[in-house]
Enzyme design. Structure first.
Site, PDB file in Angstrom:
ATOM      1  N   LYS A   1       0.970  -0.713  -0.022  1.00 16.29           N
ATOM      2  CA  LYS A   1       0.120   0.083  -0.125  1.00 16.29           C
ATOM      3  C   LYS A   1       0.501   1.758   0.208  1.00 16.29           C
ATOM      4  O   LYS A   1       0.618   2.148  -0.941  1.00 16.29           O
ATOM      5  CB  LYS A   1      -0.786  -0.227   1.306  1.00 16.29           C
ATOM      6  CG  LYS A   1      -1.740  -0.754   0.803  1.00 16.29           C
ATOM      7  CD  LYS A   1      -2.905  -0.972   2.234  1.00 16.29           C
ATOM      8  CE  LYS A   1      -2.228  -1.294   3.794  1.00 16.29           C
ATOM      9  NZ  LYS A   1      -1.523  -1.721   4.587  1.00 16.29           N
TER      10      LYS A   1
ATOM     11  N   ARG B   1      -9.047   1.559   8.201  1.00 16.29           N
ATOM     12  CA  ARG B   1      -8.656   0.113   8.369  1.00 16.29           C
ATOM     13  C   ARG B   1     -10.906  -0.444   8.676  1.00 16.29           C
ATOM     14  O   ARG B   1     -10.240  -1.687   9.102  1.00 16.29           O
ATOM     15  CB  ARG B   1      -7.808   0.214   9.602  1.00 16.29           C
ATOM     16  CG  ARG B   1      -6.572   0.637   8.632  1.00 16.29           C
ATOM     17  CD  ARG B   1      -5.248   0.015   9.642  1.00 16.29           C
ATOM     18  NE  ARG B   1      -4.706   0.171   8.752  1.00 16.29           N
ATOM     19  CZ  ARG B   1      -2.743  -0.597   8.761  1.00 16.29           C
ATOM     20  NH1 ARG B   1      -2.722  -0.875   9.783  1.00 16.29           N
ATOM     21  NH2 ARG B   1      -2.145   0.311   7.933  1.00 16.29           N
TER      22      ARG B   1
ATOM     23  N   ARG C   1      11.801  -7.310   5.353  1.00 18.37           N
ATOM     24  CA  ARG C   1      12.213  -6.166   5.109  1.00 18.37           C
ATOM     25  C   ARG C   1      13.010  -5.516   6.210  1.00 18.37           C
ATOM     26  O   ARG C   1      12.798  -5.701   7.876  1.00 18.37           O
ATOM     27  CB  ARG C   1      10.610  -5.642   4.568  1.00 18.37           C
ATOM     28  CG  ARG C   1      10.397  -4.636   6.166  1.00 18.37           C
ATOM     29  CD  ARG C   1       9.134  -4.117   5.357  1.00 18.37           C
ATOM     30  NE  ARG C   1       7.986  -4.162   6.636  1.00 18.37           N
ATOM     31  CZ  ARG C   1       6.765  -3.253   6.559  1.00 18.37           C
ATOM     32  NH1 ARG C   1       6.392  -2.931   5.630  1.00 18.37           N
ATOM     33  NH2 ARG C   1       6.781  -3.191   7.341  1.00 18.37           N
TER      34      ARG C   1
ATOM     35  N   ARG D   1      11.596  -3.387  11.823  1.00 12.87           N
ATOM     36  CA  ARG D   1      10.207  -2.814  12.337  1.00 12.87           C
ATOM     37  C   ARG D   1      10.169  -3.699  13.422  1.00 12.87           C
ATOM     38  O   ARG D   1       9.903  -5.057  13.550  1.00 12.87           O
ATOM     39  CB  ARG D   1       9.843  -2.255  11.889  1.00 12.87           C
ATOM     40  CG  ARG D   1       9.495  -0.783  10.990  1.00 12.87           C
ATOM     41  CD  ARG D   1       8.444  -1.182  10.371  1.00 12.87           C
ATOM     42  NE  ARG D   1       7.022  -1.115  10.725  1.00 12.87           N
ATOM     43  CZ  ARG D   1       6.142  -0.992  10.236  1.00 12.87           C
ATOM     44  NH1 ARG D   1       5.498   0.259   9.057  1.00 12.87           N
ATOM     45  NH2 ARG D   1       4.572  -1.387  10.134  1.00 12.87           N
TER      46      ARG D   1
ATOM     47  N   ARG E   1      -0.708  -8.728  13.428  1.00 12.94           N
ATOM     48  CA  ARG E   1      -1.641  -7.998  12.106  1.00 12.94           C
ATOM     49  C   ARG E   1      -2.227  -8.263  11.381  1.00 12.94           C
ATOM     50  O   ARG E   1      -3.571  -7.846  11.047  1.00 12.94           O
ATOM     51  CB  ARG E   1      -0.187  -7.670  11.427  1.00 12.94           C
ATOM     52  CG  ARG E   1       0.307  -6.107  12.868  1.00 12.94           C
ATOM     53  CD  ARG E   1       1.668  -6.097  12.477  1.00 12.94           C
ATOM     54  NE  ARG E   1       1.987  -4.585  11.474  1.00 12.94           N
ATOM     55  CZ  ARG E   1       2.197  -4.616  10.672  1.00 12.94           C
ATOM     56  NH1 ARG E   1       4.167  -5.542  10.724  1.00 12.94           N
ATOM     57  NH2 ARG E   1       2.200  -3.653   9.565  1.00 12.94           N
TER      58      ARG E   1
END
Length: 170
Positions: free
Chosen positions: A9, A84, A121, A148, A159
């Site tokens: 996104k 969301r 990532r 992260r 998530r």
């Protein structure tokens, strides 16, 4: 832009915004900046985000409403990470009522690919650039790459579960 965490996104929102000369408004970026700055919003949000949960609708709606009221969003915008939930979508409809119609892009990616993307990532600690091994494994500004806190496999699975529960209905 709709899609599960890791669907792309942010990347696509940035491209759309740049091509149309409008701001990319990322609620995730806004929240991460608040955490980095140590604001009240940041302190409140940090534990929730680190656990892979969503920030409450009231807070997110207020953040987006304030951001859309700025002059640079008057000719359009690209939202990344909002809405969301159905409650957020209803609020967004009210915010833009009477304006141009919304265009929604929903990016679908298989769950196994999402888990792979998110757990491998790395993010530049300086500029937030997303570095993906095999695609662009470097930082745009040369800063250090870090993972992260919410990109470990347990939190990624949470998530995705939260996304399926709260966002998929959109």
């Amino acid at each position: 832009m709709l899609g599960a965490p890791g669907a792309g996104k942010g990347t696509q929102a940035e491209r759309f915004a740049r091509n149309r000369g409008v701001p990319k408004i990322s609620t995730g970026d806004i929240l991460r900046e608040a955490v980095q700055a140590g604001t009240e919003l940041g302190r409140t949000s940090k534990a929730i985000m680190d656990a892979g949960q969503l920030i409450g609708d009231d807070v997110m709606i207020a953040i987006v409403k304030e951001r859309l009221a700025r002059a640079d969003a008057s000719n359009g915008f690209v939202l990344d990470g909002f809405p969301r939930t159905v409650t957020q979508a209803v609020a967004l409809d009210a915010m833009v009522k009477g304006g141009s119609p919304l265009v929604v892009v929903d990016i679908e990616v298989p769950e196994a690919a999402l888990i792979e993307r998110l757990t491998t990532r790395r993010i530049c600690a300086n500029c937030g650039w997303i570095a993906v091994p095999g695609l662009n494994a470097w930082a745009r500004c040369g800063g250090p790459l870090v993972q992260r806190r919410d990109d470990n496999v347990e939190i990624v699975r949470e998530r995705l579960r939260v996304y399926d529960r709260d966002t998929q209905p959109l």
